[in-house]
Design a protein around this motif. Sequence first.
Motif, PDB file in Angstrom:
ATOM      1  N   GLY A  33     -13.242   0.006  -2.172  1.00 42.30           N
ATOM      2  CA  GLY A  33     -12.629   0.262  -3.470  1.00 42.30           C
ATOM      3  C   GLY A  33     -12.920  -0.851  -4.465  1.00 42.30           C
TER       4      GLY A  33
ATOM      5  N   GLU B 103      -4.306   3.941  -4.242  1.00 39.68           N
ATOM      6  CA  GLU B 103      -4.080   3.418  -2.896  1.00 39.68           C
ATOM      7  C   GLU B 103      -2.604   3.490  -2.531  1.00 39.68           C
ATOM      8  OE1 GLU B 103      -4.555   1.846   0.819  1.00 39.68           O
ATOM      9  OE2 GLU B 103      -6.015   2.712  -0.572  1.00 39.68           O
TER      10      GLU B 103
ATOM     11  N   VAL C 154      -7.389   2.234  -9.127  1.00 42.02           N
ATOM     12  CA  VAL C 154      -7.596   2.246  -7.673  1.00 42.02           C
ATOM     13  C   VAL C 154      -6.321   1.806  -6.951  1.00 42.02           C
ATOM     14  CG1 VAL C 154      -8.902   1.219  -5.768  1.00 42.02           C
ATOM     15  CG2 VAL C 154     -10.082   1.907  -7.868  1.00 42.02           C
TER      16      VAL C 154
ATOM     17  N   THR D 201     -15.092  -0.697  -8.036  1.00 43.08           N
ATOM     18  CA  THR D 201     -14.662  -1.110  -9.380  1.00 43.08           C
ATOM     19  C   THR D 201     -15.758  -1.885 -10.099  1.00 43.08           C
ATOM     20  OG1 THR D 201     -13.662  -3.188  -8.589  1.00 43.08           O
ATOM     21  CG2 THR D 201     -12.255  -1.232  -8.621  1.00 43.08           C
TER      22      THR D 201
END
Length: 406
Positions: free
Chosen positions: A160, A138, A134, A164
């Motif tokens: 986000g 990003e 992630v 996870t």
Amino acid sequence: MLVSNVSLSGCAGVNSALCAGAGEGHQGGGSFRITLSPTGNLIVAVCLGFIGTFGLLNNLLVLVLFCRYKMLRSPINLLLINISISDLLVCILGTPFSFAASTQGRWLIGKGGCMWYGFANSLFGIVSLISLAVLSYERYSTMIAPTEADSSNYRKISMGIVLTWVYSLVWTLPPLFGWSHYGPEGPGTTCSVDWTAKTPNNISYIICLFVFCLIVPFLVIVFCYGKLLYAIRQVSGINASMSRKREQRVLFMVVVMVICYLLCWLPYGIMALLATFGPPGLVTPEASIIPSILAKTSTVINPVIYVFMNKQFYRCFQALFHCETPRRGSSLKSSSKLPTKAMRGGAPTGPRRSNDCLYMVASLGQPAATLPQLEASFEPTIDVTKAPSSDFNKPVVVSLVAQLDD
């Protein structure tokens, strides 16, 4: 010797959970299973003690820096904190139990404790892996469409982070409900998914776990950082010396990230596949414990790579160590829709500060704005103080490193 033979007839006096796990006695009907010798257990205990201690200190330091300095509280840094929290939980809730088991040569907290250990370590480990993916995405999306930090950015990063944990729960809860199961692995001093059961139920789970929790995050990381490096190379003609220096620094950091990811997790994944699809006894205890230790070293390595190689965190670490105020960064960040495209229309805007980063937007064919007075060590990535060229076909290129080396 690192290994010795232990008869299953003596298992009742040791620990029932230890004997219920993987091994030739469990799957192949043999009369004994192989465990580590006292010397082997001592070596493993020393390694786990080192990993647990430094992993705890490194990740605690990251959290202290984040709480101490407001300049670190940017959206993307929340992902780094999520990684540190998951690694810290491994050091607190996982490593001490395997360390204690290695010192005694047997699992100490029973079958229920073994299931908890396997679940917790799998959950926190996958959270860390998915967070790395992630984070890379990003940084890549920030390069594509950089924006000032606002509440929407924090909401996106928060989503986000929640993703996870939910994603990790999706893949770590099934063994508690019958899709595979958690039990002792290797010499019986650690617990994880049962890699040795040859049932379709277990094999299907392990294949899915390998693909969706190891291969997919790795491909995302390689793709996103590869695109980031490509973007940096695209602007290398603007200021050759500075771009080459930045490109080399980012390339080094990306290579270190990928190598450490593979070093920590690929041996464990290969060991799991060999234990699952290979003949019984193919993966020996000493061969299985080494990948397990390497996977746990990620709790020590992640803070070093993703935090202390980060200039912003490192400046704050120096300030904390010297009991002083952290100095401002000396690099100018520029915002652009794409590194190889110009921003057209309108006069250039002045600099604006957001999360302690300075942004400058330059538009095509317009005189550049006067730069603010900066310290002597300031080295702009792009020279925007010169008048634009008469060749309007050449776009003004504004580079962005998406906080990779901040």
